[in-house]
Design a protein around this motif. Structure first.
Motif, PDB file in Angstrom:
ATOM      1  N   PRO A  14     -17.377  -1.043   3.103  1.00 26.10           N
ATOM      2  CA  PRO A  14     -16.659  -0.040   3.224  1.00 26.10           C
ATOM      3  C   PRO A  14     -15.858   0.315   1.835  1.00 26.10           C
ATOM      4  CG  PRO A  14     -16.388  -0.930   5.110  1.00 26.10           C
ATOM      5  CD  PRO A  14     -17.278  -1.987   4.481  1.00 26.10           C
ATOM      6  N   ASP A  15     -15.773   1.551   1.461  1.00 24.38           N
ATOM      7  CA  ASP A  15     -15.106   1.778   0.136  1.00 24.38           C
ATOM      8  C   ASP A  15     -13.511   1.509   0.238  1.00 24.38           C
ATOM      9  OD1 ASP A  15     -17.222   2.861  -1.088  1.00 24.38           O
ATOM     10  OD2 ASP A  15     -16.820   5.053  -0.487  1.00 24.38           O
ATOM     11  N   THR A  16     -13.058   1.548   1.515  1.00 25.26           N
ATOM     12  CA  THR A  16     -11.758   1.304   1.695  1.00 25.26           C
ATOM     13  C   THR A  16     -11.640  -0.383   2.041  1.00 25.26           C
ATOM     14  OG1 THR A  16     -12.181   1.251   4.276  1.00 25.26           O
ATOM     15  CG2 THR A  16     -11.218   3.288   3.032  1.00 25.26           C
ATOM     16  N   PHE A  17     -12.345  -1.164   1.536  1.00 24.55           N
ATOM     17  CA  PHE A  17     -12.370  -2.571   1.864  1.00 24.55           C
ATOM     18  C   PHE A  17     -10.715  -3.099   1.670  1.00 24.55           C
ATOM     19  CE2 PHE A  17     -13.359  -7.079   1.776  1.00 24.55           C
ATOM     20  CZ  PHE A  17     -13.510  -7.341   2.934  1.00 24.55           C
ATOM     21  N   PHE A  18     -10.729  -3.182   0.466  1.00 20.84           N
ATOM     22  CA  PHE A  18      -9.789  -4.056  -0.155  1.00 20.84           C
ATOM     23  C   PHE A  18      -8.482  -3.111  -0.590  1.00 20.84           C
ATOM     24  CE2 PHE A  18      -7.734  -6.801  -3.179  1.00 20.84           C
ATOM     25  CZ  PHE A  18      -7.951  -7.882  -2.647  1.00 20.84           C
ATOM     26  N   LEU A 217      -5.185  -4.898  -8.821  1.00 25.26           N
ATOM     27  CA  LEU A 217      -5.927  -5.375  -7.580  1.00 25.26           C
ATOM     28  C   LEU A 217      -6.739  -4.205  -7.213  1.00 25.26           C
ATOM     29  CD1 LEU A 217      -2.948  -6.916  -5.457  1.00 25.26           C
ATOM     30  CD2 LEU A 217      -4.830  -8.171  -6.608  1.00 25.26           C
ATOM     31  N   LYS A 218      -6.844  -3.132  -7.945  1.00 30.34           N
ATOM     32  CA  LYS A 218      -7.679  -1.930  -7.645  1.00 30.34           C
ATOM     33  C   LYS A 218      -7.773  -1.799  -6.149  1.00 30.34           C
ATOM     34  CE  LYS A 218     -11.359  -3.259 -11.213  1.00 30.34           C
ATOM     35  NZ  LYS A 218     -12.347  -3.592 -11.743  1.00 30.34           N
ATOM     36  N   PRO A 219      -6.529  -1.616  -5.577  1.00 30.29           N
ATOM     37  CA  PRO A 219      -6.331  -1.043  -4.183  1.00 30.29           C
ATOM     38  C   PRO A 219      -7.004   0.049  -3.570  1.00 30.29           C
ATOM     39  CG  PRO A 219      -4.219  -0.710  -5.300  1.00 30.29           C
ATOM     40  CD  PRO A 219      -5.090  -1.368  -6.271  1.00 30.29           C
ATOM     41  N   LYS A 220      -7.855   0.023  -2.813  1.00 32.11           N
ATOM     42  CA  LYS A 220      -8.310   1.377  -2.245  1.00 32.11           C
ATOM     43  C   LYS A 220      -7.515   1.885  -1.109  1.00 32.11           C
ATOM     44  CE  LYS A 220     -12.061   1.477  -4.601  1.00 32.11           C
ATOM     45  NZ  LYS A 220     -11.572   1.045  -5.900  1.00 32.11           N
ATOM     46  N   PHE A 221      -6.676   1.267  -0.754  1.00 31.95           N
ATOM     47  CA  PHE A 221      -5.632   2.022   0.421  1.00 31.95           C
ATOM     48  C   PHE A 221      -4.193   1.338  -0.138  1.00 31.95           C
ATOM     49  CE2 PHE A 221      -7.140  -1.727   2.784  1.00 31.95           C
ATOM     50  CZ  PHE A 221      -5.843  -2.588   3.080  1.00 31.95           C
ATOM     51  N   PHE A 222      -3.244   1.729   0.382  1.00 31.48           N
ATOM     52  CA  PHE A 222      -1.802   1.456   0.346  1.00 31.48           C
ATOM     53  C   PHE A 222      -1.240   1.761   1.591  1.00 31.48           C
ATOM     54  CE2 PHE A 222       2.457   2.244  -0.845  1.00 31.48           C
ATOM     55  CZ  PHE A 222       2.754   1.425  -1.754  1.00 31.48           C
ATOM     56  N   ARG A 223      -0.933   0.448   2.347  1.00 34.01           N
ATOM     57  CA  ARG A 223      -0.317   0.596   3.573  1.00 34.01           C
ATOM     58  C   ARG A 223       1.345   0.555   3.171  1.00 34.01           C
ATOM     59  NH1 ARG A 223       1.244  -3.959   7.666  1.00 34.01           N
ATOM     60  NH2 ARG A 223       1.383  -2.980   9.629  1.00 34.01           N
ATOM     61  N   PHE A 224       2.296   1.185   3.880  1.00 39.76           N
ATOM     62  CA  PHE A 224       3.253   1.083   3.684  1.00 39.76           C
ATOM     63  C   PHE A 224       4.279   1.951   4.842  1.00 39.76           C
ATOM     64  CE2 PHE A 224       5.024   5.634   2.327  1.00 39.76           C
ATOM     65  CZ  PHE A 224       3.841   6.146   2.391  1.00 39.76           C
ATOM     66  N   ALA A 281      -5.208   5.021  -4.597  1.00 43.49           N
ATOM     67  CA  ALA A 281      -5.307   4.260  -3.288  1.00 43.49           C
ATOM     68  C   ALA A 281      -5.143   5.172  -2.013  1.00 43.49           C
ATOM     69  CB  ALA A 281      -4.516   3.030  -3.227  1.00 43.49           C
ATOM     70  N   LEU A 282      -5.694   5.198  -1.142  1.00 43.54           N
ATOM     71  CA  LEU A 282      -5.472   6.253  -0.079  1.00 43.54           C
ATOM     72  C   LEU A 282      -3.966   5.614   0.734  1.00 43.54           C
ATOM     73  CD1 LEU A 282      -9.110   6.618   1.533  1.00 43.54           C
ATOM     74  CD2 LEU A 282      -7.656   8.410   0.488  1.00 43.54           C
ATOM     75  N   PRO A 283      -3.133   6.414   1.048  1.00 43.91           N
ATOM     76  CA  PRO A 283      -2.104   6.048   1.566  1.00 43.91           C
ATOM     77  C   PRO A 283      -2.165   5.473   3.283  1.00 43.91           C
ATOM     78  CG  PRO A 283      -1.873   8.334   1.328  1.00 43.91           C
ATOM     79  CD  PRO A 283      -2.934   7.841   0.743  1.00 43.91           C
ATOM     80  N   VAL A 284      -1.744   4.716   3.853  1.00 40.87           N
ATOM     81  CA  VAL A 284      -2.026   4.330   5.181  1.00 40.87           C
ATOM     82  C   VAL A 284      -0.189   4.178   5.669  1.00 40.87           C
ATOM     83  CG1 VAL A 284      -2.401   2.755   6.987  1.00 40.87           C
ATOM     84  CG2 VAL A 284      -3.769   2.904   4.842  1.00 40.87           C
ATOM     85  N   TRP A 285       0.203   5.245   6.097  1.00 38.54           N
ATOM     86  CA  TRP A 285       1.617   5.573   6.638  1.00 38.54           C
ATOM     87  C   TRP A 285       1.569   4.796   8.058  1.00 38.54           C
ATOM     88  CZ3 TRP A 285       4.056   9.944   9.062  1.00 38.54           C
ATOM     89  CH2 TRP A 285       5.408   9.936   9.379  1.00 38.54           C
ATOM     90  N   VAL A 286       2.746   4.003   8.178  1.00 40.03           N
ATOM     91  CA  VAL A 286       2.950   3.264   9.545  1.00 40.03           C
ATOM     92  C   VAL A 286       4.405   3.835   9.865  1.00 40.03           C
ATOM     93  CG1 VAL A 286       3.679   0.957  10.445  1.00 40.03           C
ATOM     94  CG2 VAL A 286       2.002   0.922   8.396  1.00 40.03           C
TER      95      VAL A 286
END
Ligand code: AHR
Length: 617
Positions: A14-18, A217-224, A281-286
């Motif tokens: 998946p494109d979102t993997f890392f 790190l070429k992050p594809k998502f950013f959890r925060f 990166a795609l945001p992942v909002w917690v």
């Protein structure tokens, strides 16, 4: 050991993997990536109490020359505390040299660099004229690195005024302070004192060197923004996004009780979304699920929390005409942020109200935003979860041996339910120290296992990402920094070896080995710079012996190119070796070119090593 690779077949990872997981822990944001130099800029660290906790501010002068107190007279409604200075001395004769006032050391010293400019903003009110000297002062001999006078006369400052001055440093100090001093008798109130370097990433307020470490790190998502930080020890101290948006001066700040420090919330919800965008990166909002570590909201009373989450999504992606989207637009981001993932809570599964609360959040979000992918806190790797979800969250902190063995964790997990998001993993405690080679090698094995299971595991991030070396609330971490320097731990460098995995093709391969310390995989990816195609073989030796290893790739139309292929090896002479400020590159991948590369090669693996071969097709 032999790895047989079928170069003709595979499946897309998946494109979102890392990606990365950013939590406000260890001063990752406040005193870290967020470049604000002043700490406790609103004198608010004690909450609404008077007197408030003004630490780490200190007073310049003694009680015969200045009296300092706090009172709730600020012009800002959500942070009423202001600092009151009663200056008793007058002029050079009765005031100490340089005057009296206040000083802020920032986060264990401010990094001030020769030639750089710093914007100092503060709010002031006074009885009578003011004549303030705003200075950046070096620690070594108290020498002024930069200094400007801010003066105002007459009635001009009888109501709160915003003052701004740009200081240009004529020298460097990594341990400087901001001082505001005067020798003019009178009463002066100060509030919301900020000092920001002008040179931040895109002017967005992110410290450039730390931004670059994450970007690499070429992050594809950013959890925060957490983590337990989202939960709070108590709900009253949990992260609530509405208090962290809008003009920085008006944000109340809050005490993050889990990691035990005050944050002025300069790095808030908006800044998290902005950072994700800047990283590509795609945001992942917690967000908080109505549950903290020690108290909970009953499902019957969860509606306001649900509304808060919906409002947060509207803030991120609503049109500028919407209520919350208009605030985002006012903050300078007219276009919506690309928010596609939200997590309902953090590590809350099993808490009495989680299931009930979760279902309320889930239903409301899916109703309003059917495309948003929802992440549940309940782990579905052993048995299916009994909630509707797009993803389940998986966290693991463990020993190096267990981490190595967890490379097979998802091999037999159900493929029919939600996808897996490994949002926190790390080797910790004795095996890890503050970031050992041993930990990193075991994590590399775990990552190879995740890559192999990336039909199910769609997202993975290490935790924690950052630590300010002056305040280790949690160790180990990926990136260590202080006011002016940084380095990656071996765990950071292992992640660098996996940055090409997102969107790559996972090639079918079989490992034949009599060793129980070898694990390997193969991917095919296109280098984003030279646009050339490579087969990357990664192999981990988690044993204390040197190992012979052979890889053999079939199914290629022709052999790999003899030149243009490279090898990266991450290892060290001692398994518990770590990087440090004095030896930041002790354990980093060593890159060499491969002479006479071939699709069939015999190589030797160092003990406790991660080796990656990039074979040019
Ligand atoms: O990464 C540190 C902490 O570990 C996170 O805040 C929490 O989610 C986990 O327990």
């Amino acid at each position: 050991s032999i790895l047989t690779v079928d170069g003709s077949q595979g499946r897309r990872i998946p494109d979102t993997f890392f990606g990365v997981f950013f939590e406000e822990i260890n001063h990752a944001g406040a005193g870290g990536l967020w470049a604000e130099l002043v700490r406790n800029r609103g004198f608010e660290a004690g909450g609404t109490n008077v007197p408030s906790n003004i630490q780490p501010w200190s007073i310049i002068g003694d009680e015969s020359s200045i009296l300092v107190s706090t009172d709730p007279t600020s012009c800002f409604e959500r942070n009423k505390i202001a600092l009151r200075m009663e200056i008793l001395c007058y002029g050079p004769k009765s005031c100490p040299p340089g005057g009296v006032g206040i000083s802020n050391p920032g986060y264990w010293g401010m990094n001030i660099e020769k030639g750089q400019k710093y914007r100092v903003v503060f709010y002031v009110r006074a009885f009578g004229p003011i004549d303030l000297q705003v200075s950046l002062v070096g620690s070594d001999n108290g020498a002024k690195l930069a200094s400007n006078n801010v003066r105002a006369f007459g009635l001009y400052v009888s109501t709160w005024k915003r003052m701004e001055t740009i200081l240009e440093a004529k020298d460097t100090s990594h341990n400087a302070s901001l001082q505001i001093t005067t020798s003019l008798r009178g009463v002066v109130w100060l509030d919301q004192v900020s000092a920001m370097p002008l040179d931040t990433y895109k002017g967005h307020g992110f410290r450039k060197d730390l931004f670059q470490m994450v970007a690499s790190l070429k992050p594809k998502f950013f959890r925060f923004p957490g983590g337990c930080y989202v939960q709070g020890n108590y709900l009253r101290n949990a992260f609530r996004w509405k208090d962290t948006v809008g003009p920085w001066e008006e944000r109340p700040g809050h005490f993050g009780d889990v990691w035990d420090y005050w944050t002025d919330d300069g790095f808030g919800y908006f800044e998290g979304l902005q950072l994700a965008e800047d990283l590509g990166a795609l945001p992942v909002w917690v967000f908080n699920s109505g549950i903290s570590l020690n108290d909970e909201v009953n499902t019957t009373a969860i509606a306001p929390f649900v509304q808060e989450a919906l409002d947060g999504i509207e803030f991120a992606r609503g049109p500028p005409t919407s209520k919350w989207g208009s605030l985002r637009a006012l903050m300078g981001h007219i276009a919506p942020f690309d928010l596609r993932f939200v997590a309902i809570g953090n590590e809350d599964c099993g808490k009495p109200n989680y299931q009930g609360n979760y279902l309320k959040f889930h239903a409301a979000i899916k109703r309003a935003y059917p495309d948003i992918q929802i992440i549940s806190n309940c782990d579905g790797s052993d048995k299916p979860i009994d909630q509707p979800a797009d993803f389940y969250d998986f966290h693991v902190y463990t020993t190096s041996k267990d981490m190595f063995s967890k490379s097979t964790k998802f091999d037999n997990a159900s493929r029919s339910g939600p996808k897996a998001f490994v949002s926190e993993y790390a080797v910790w405690q004795k095996d890890a120290g503050d970031g050992s080679l041993l930990a990193a090698v075991a994590e590399a094995a775990f990552l190879i296992g995740l890559e192999r299971n990336s039909d199910l595991v769609h997202m993975v991030s290490y935790a924690p990402l950052f630590v300010n070396a002056n305040n280790r609330k949690w160790t180990p971490d990926a990136i260590v920094f202080d006011s002016h320097q940084h380095y990656g731990t071996p765990s950071y460098w292992v992640q660098r070896i996996f940055t090409e995995s997102s969107g790559a093709t996972f090639l079918n391969s079989t490992l034949q080995t009599s060793s129980n310390s070898i694990i390997a995989s193969a991917i095919e990816y296109t280098n984003s710079v030279n646009k050339k195609s490579y087969i990357r073989i990664k192999v981990v030796n988690f044993g204390s012996d040197t190992e012979n290893f052979r890889f053999s790739i079939s199914g290629l139309k022709s052999n790999v190119k003899q030149s243009g292929s490279t090898k990266m090896v991450l290892t060290s002479s001692h398994v518990m070796d770590e990087n440090s400020f004095s030896q930041p590159n002790k354990i980093v991948p060593q890159l060499t070119s491969i002479e006479n590369a071939s699709k069939d090669m015999n190589v030797v693996l160092q003990p406790y090593s991660v080796t990656s071969f990039d074979l040019l097709k």
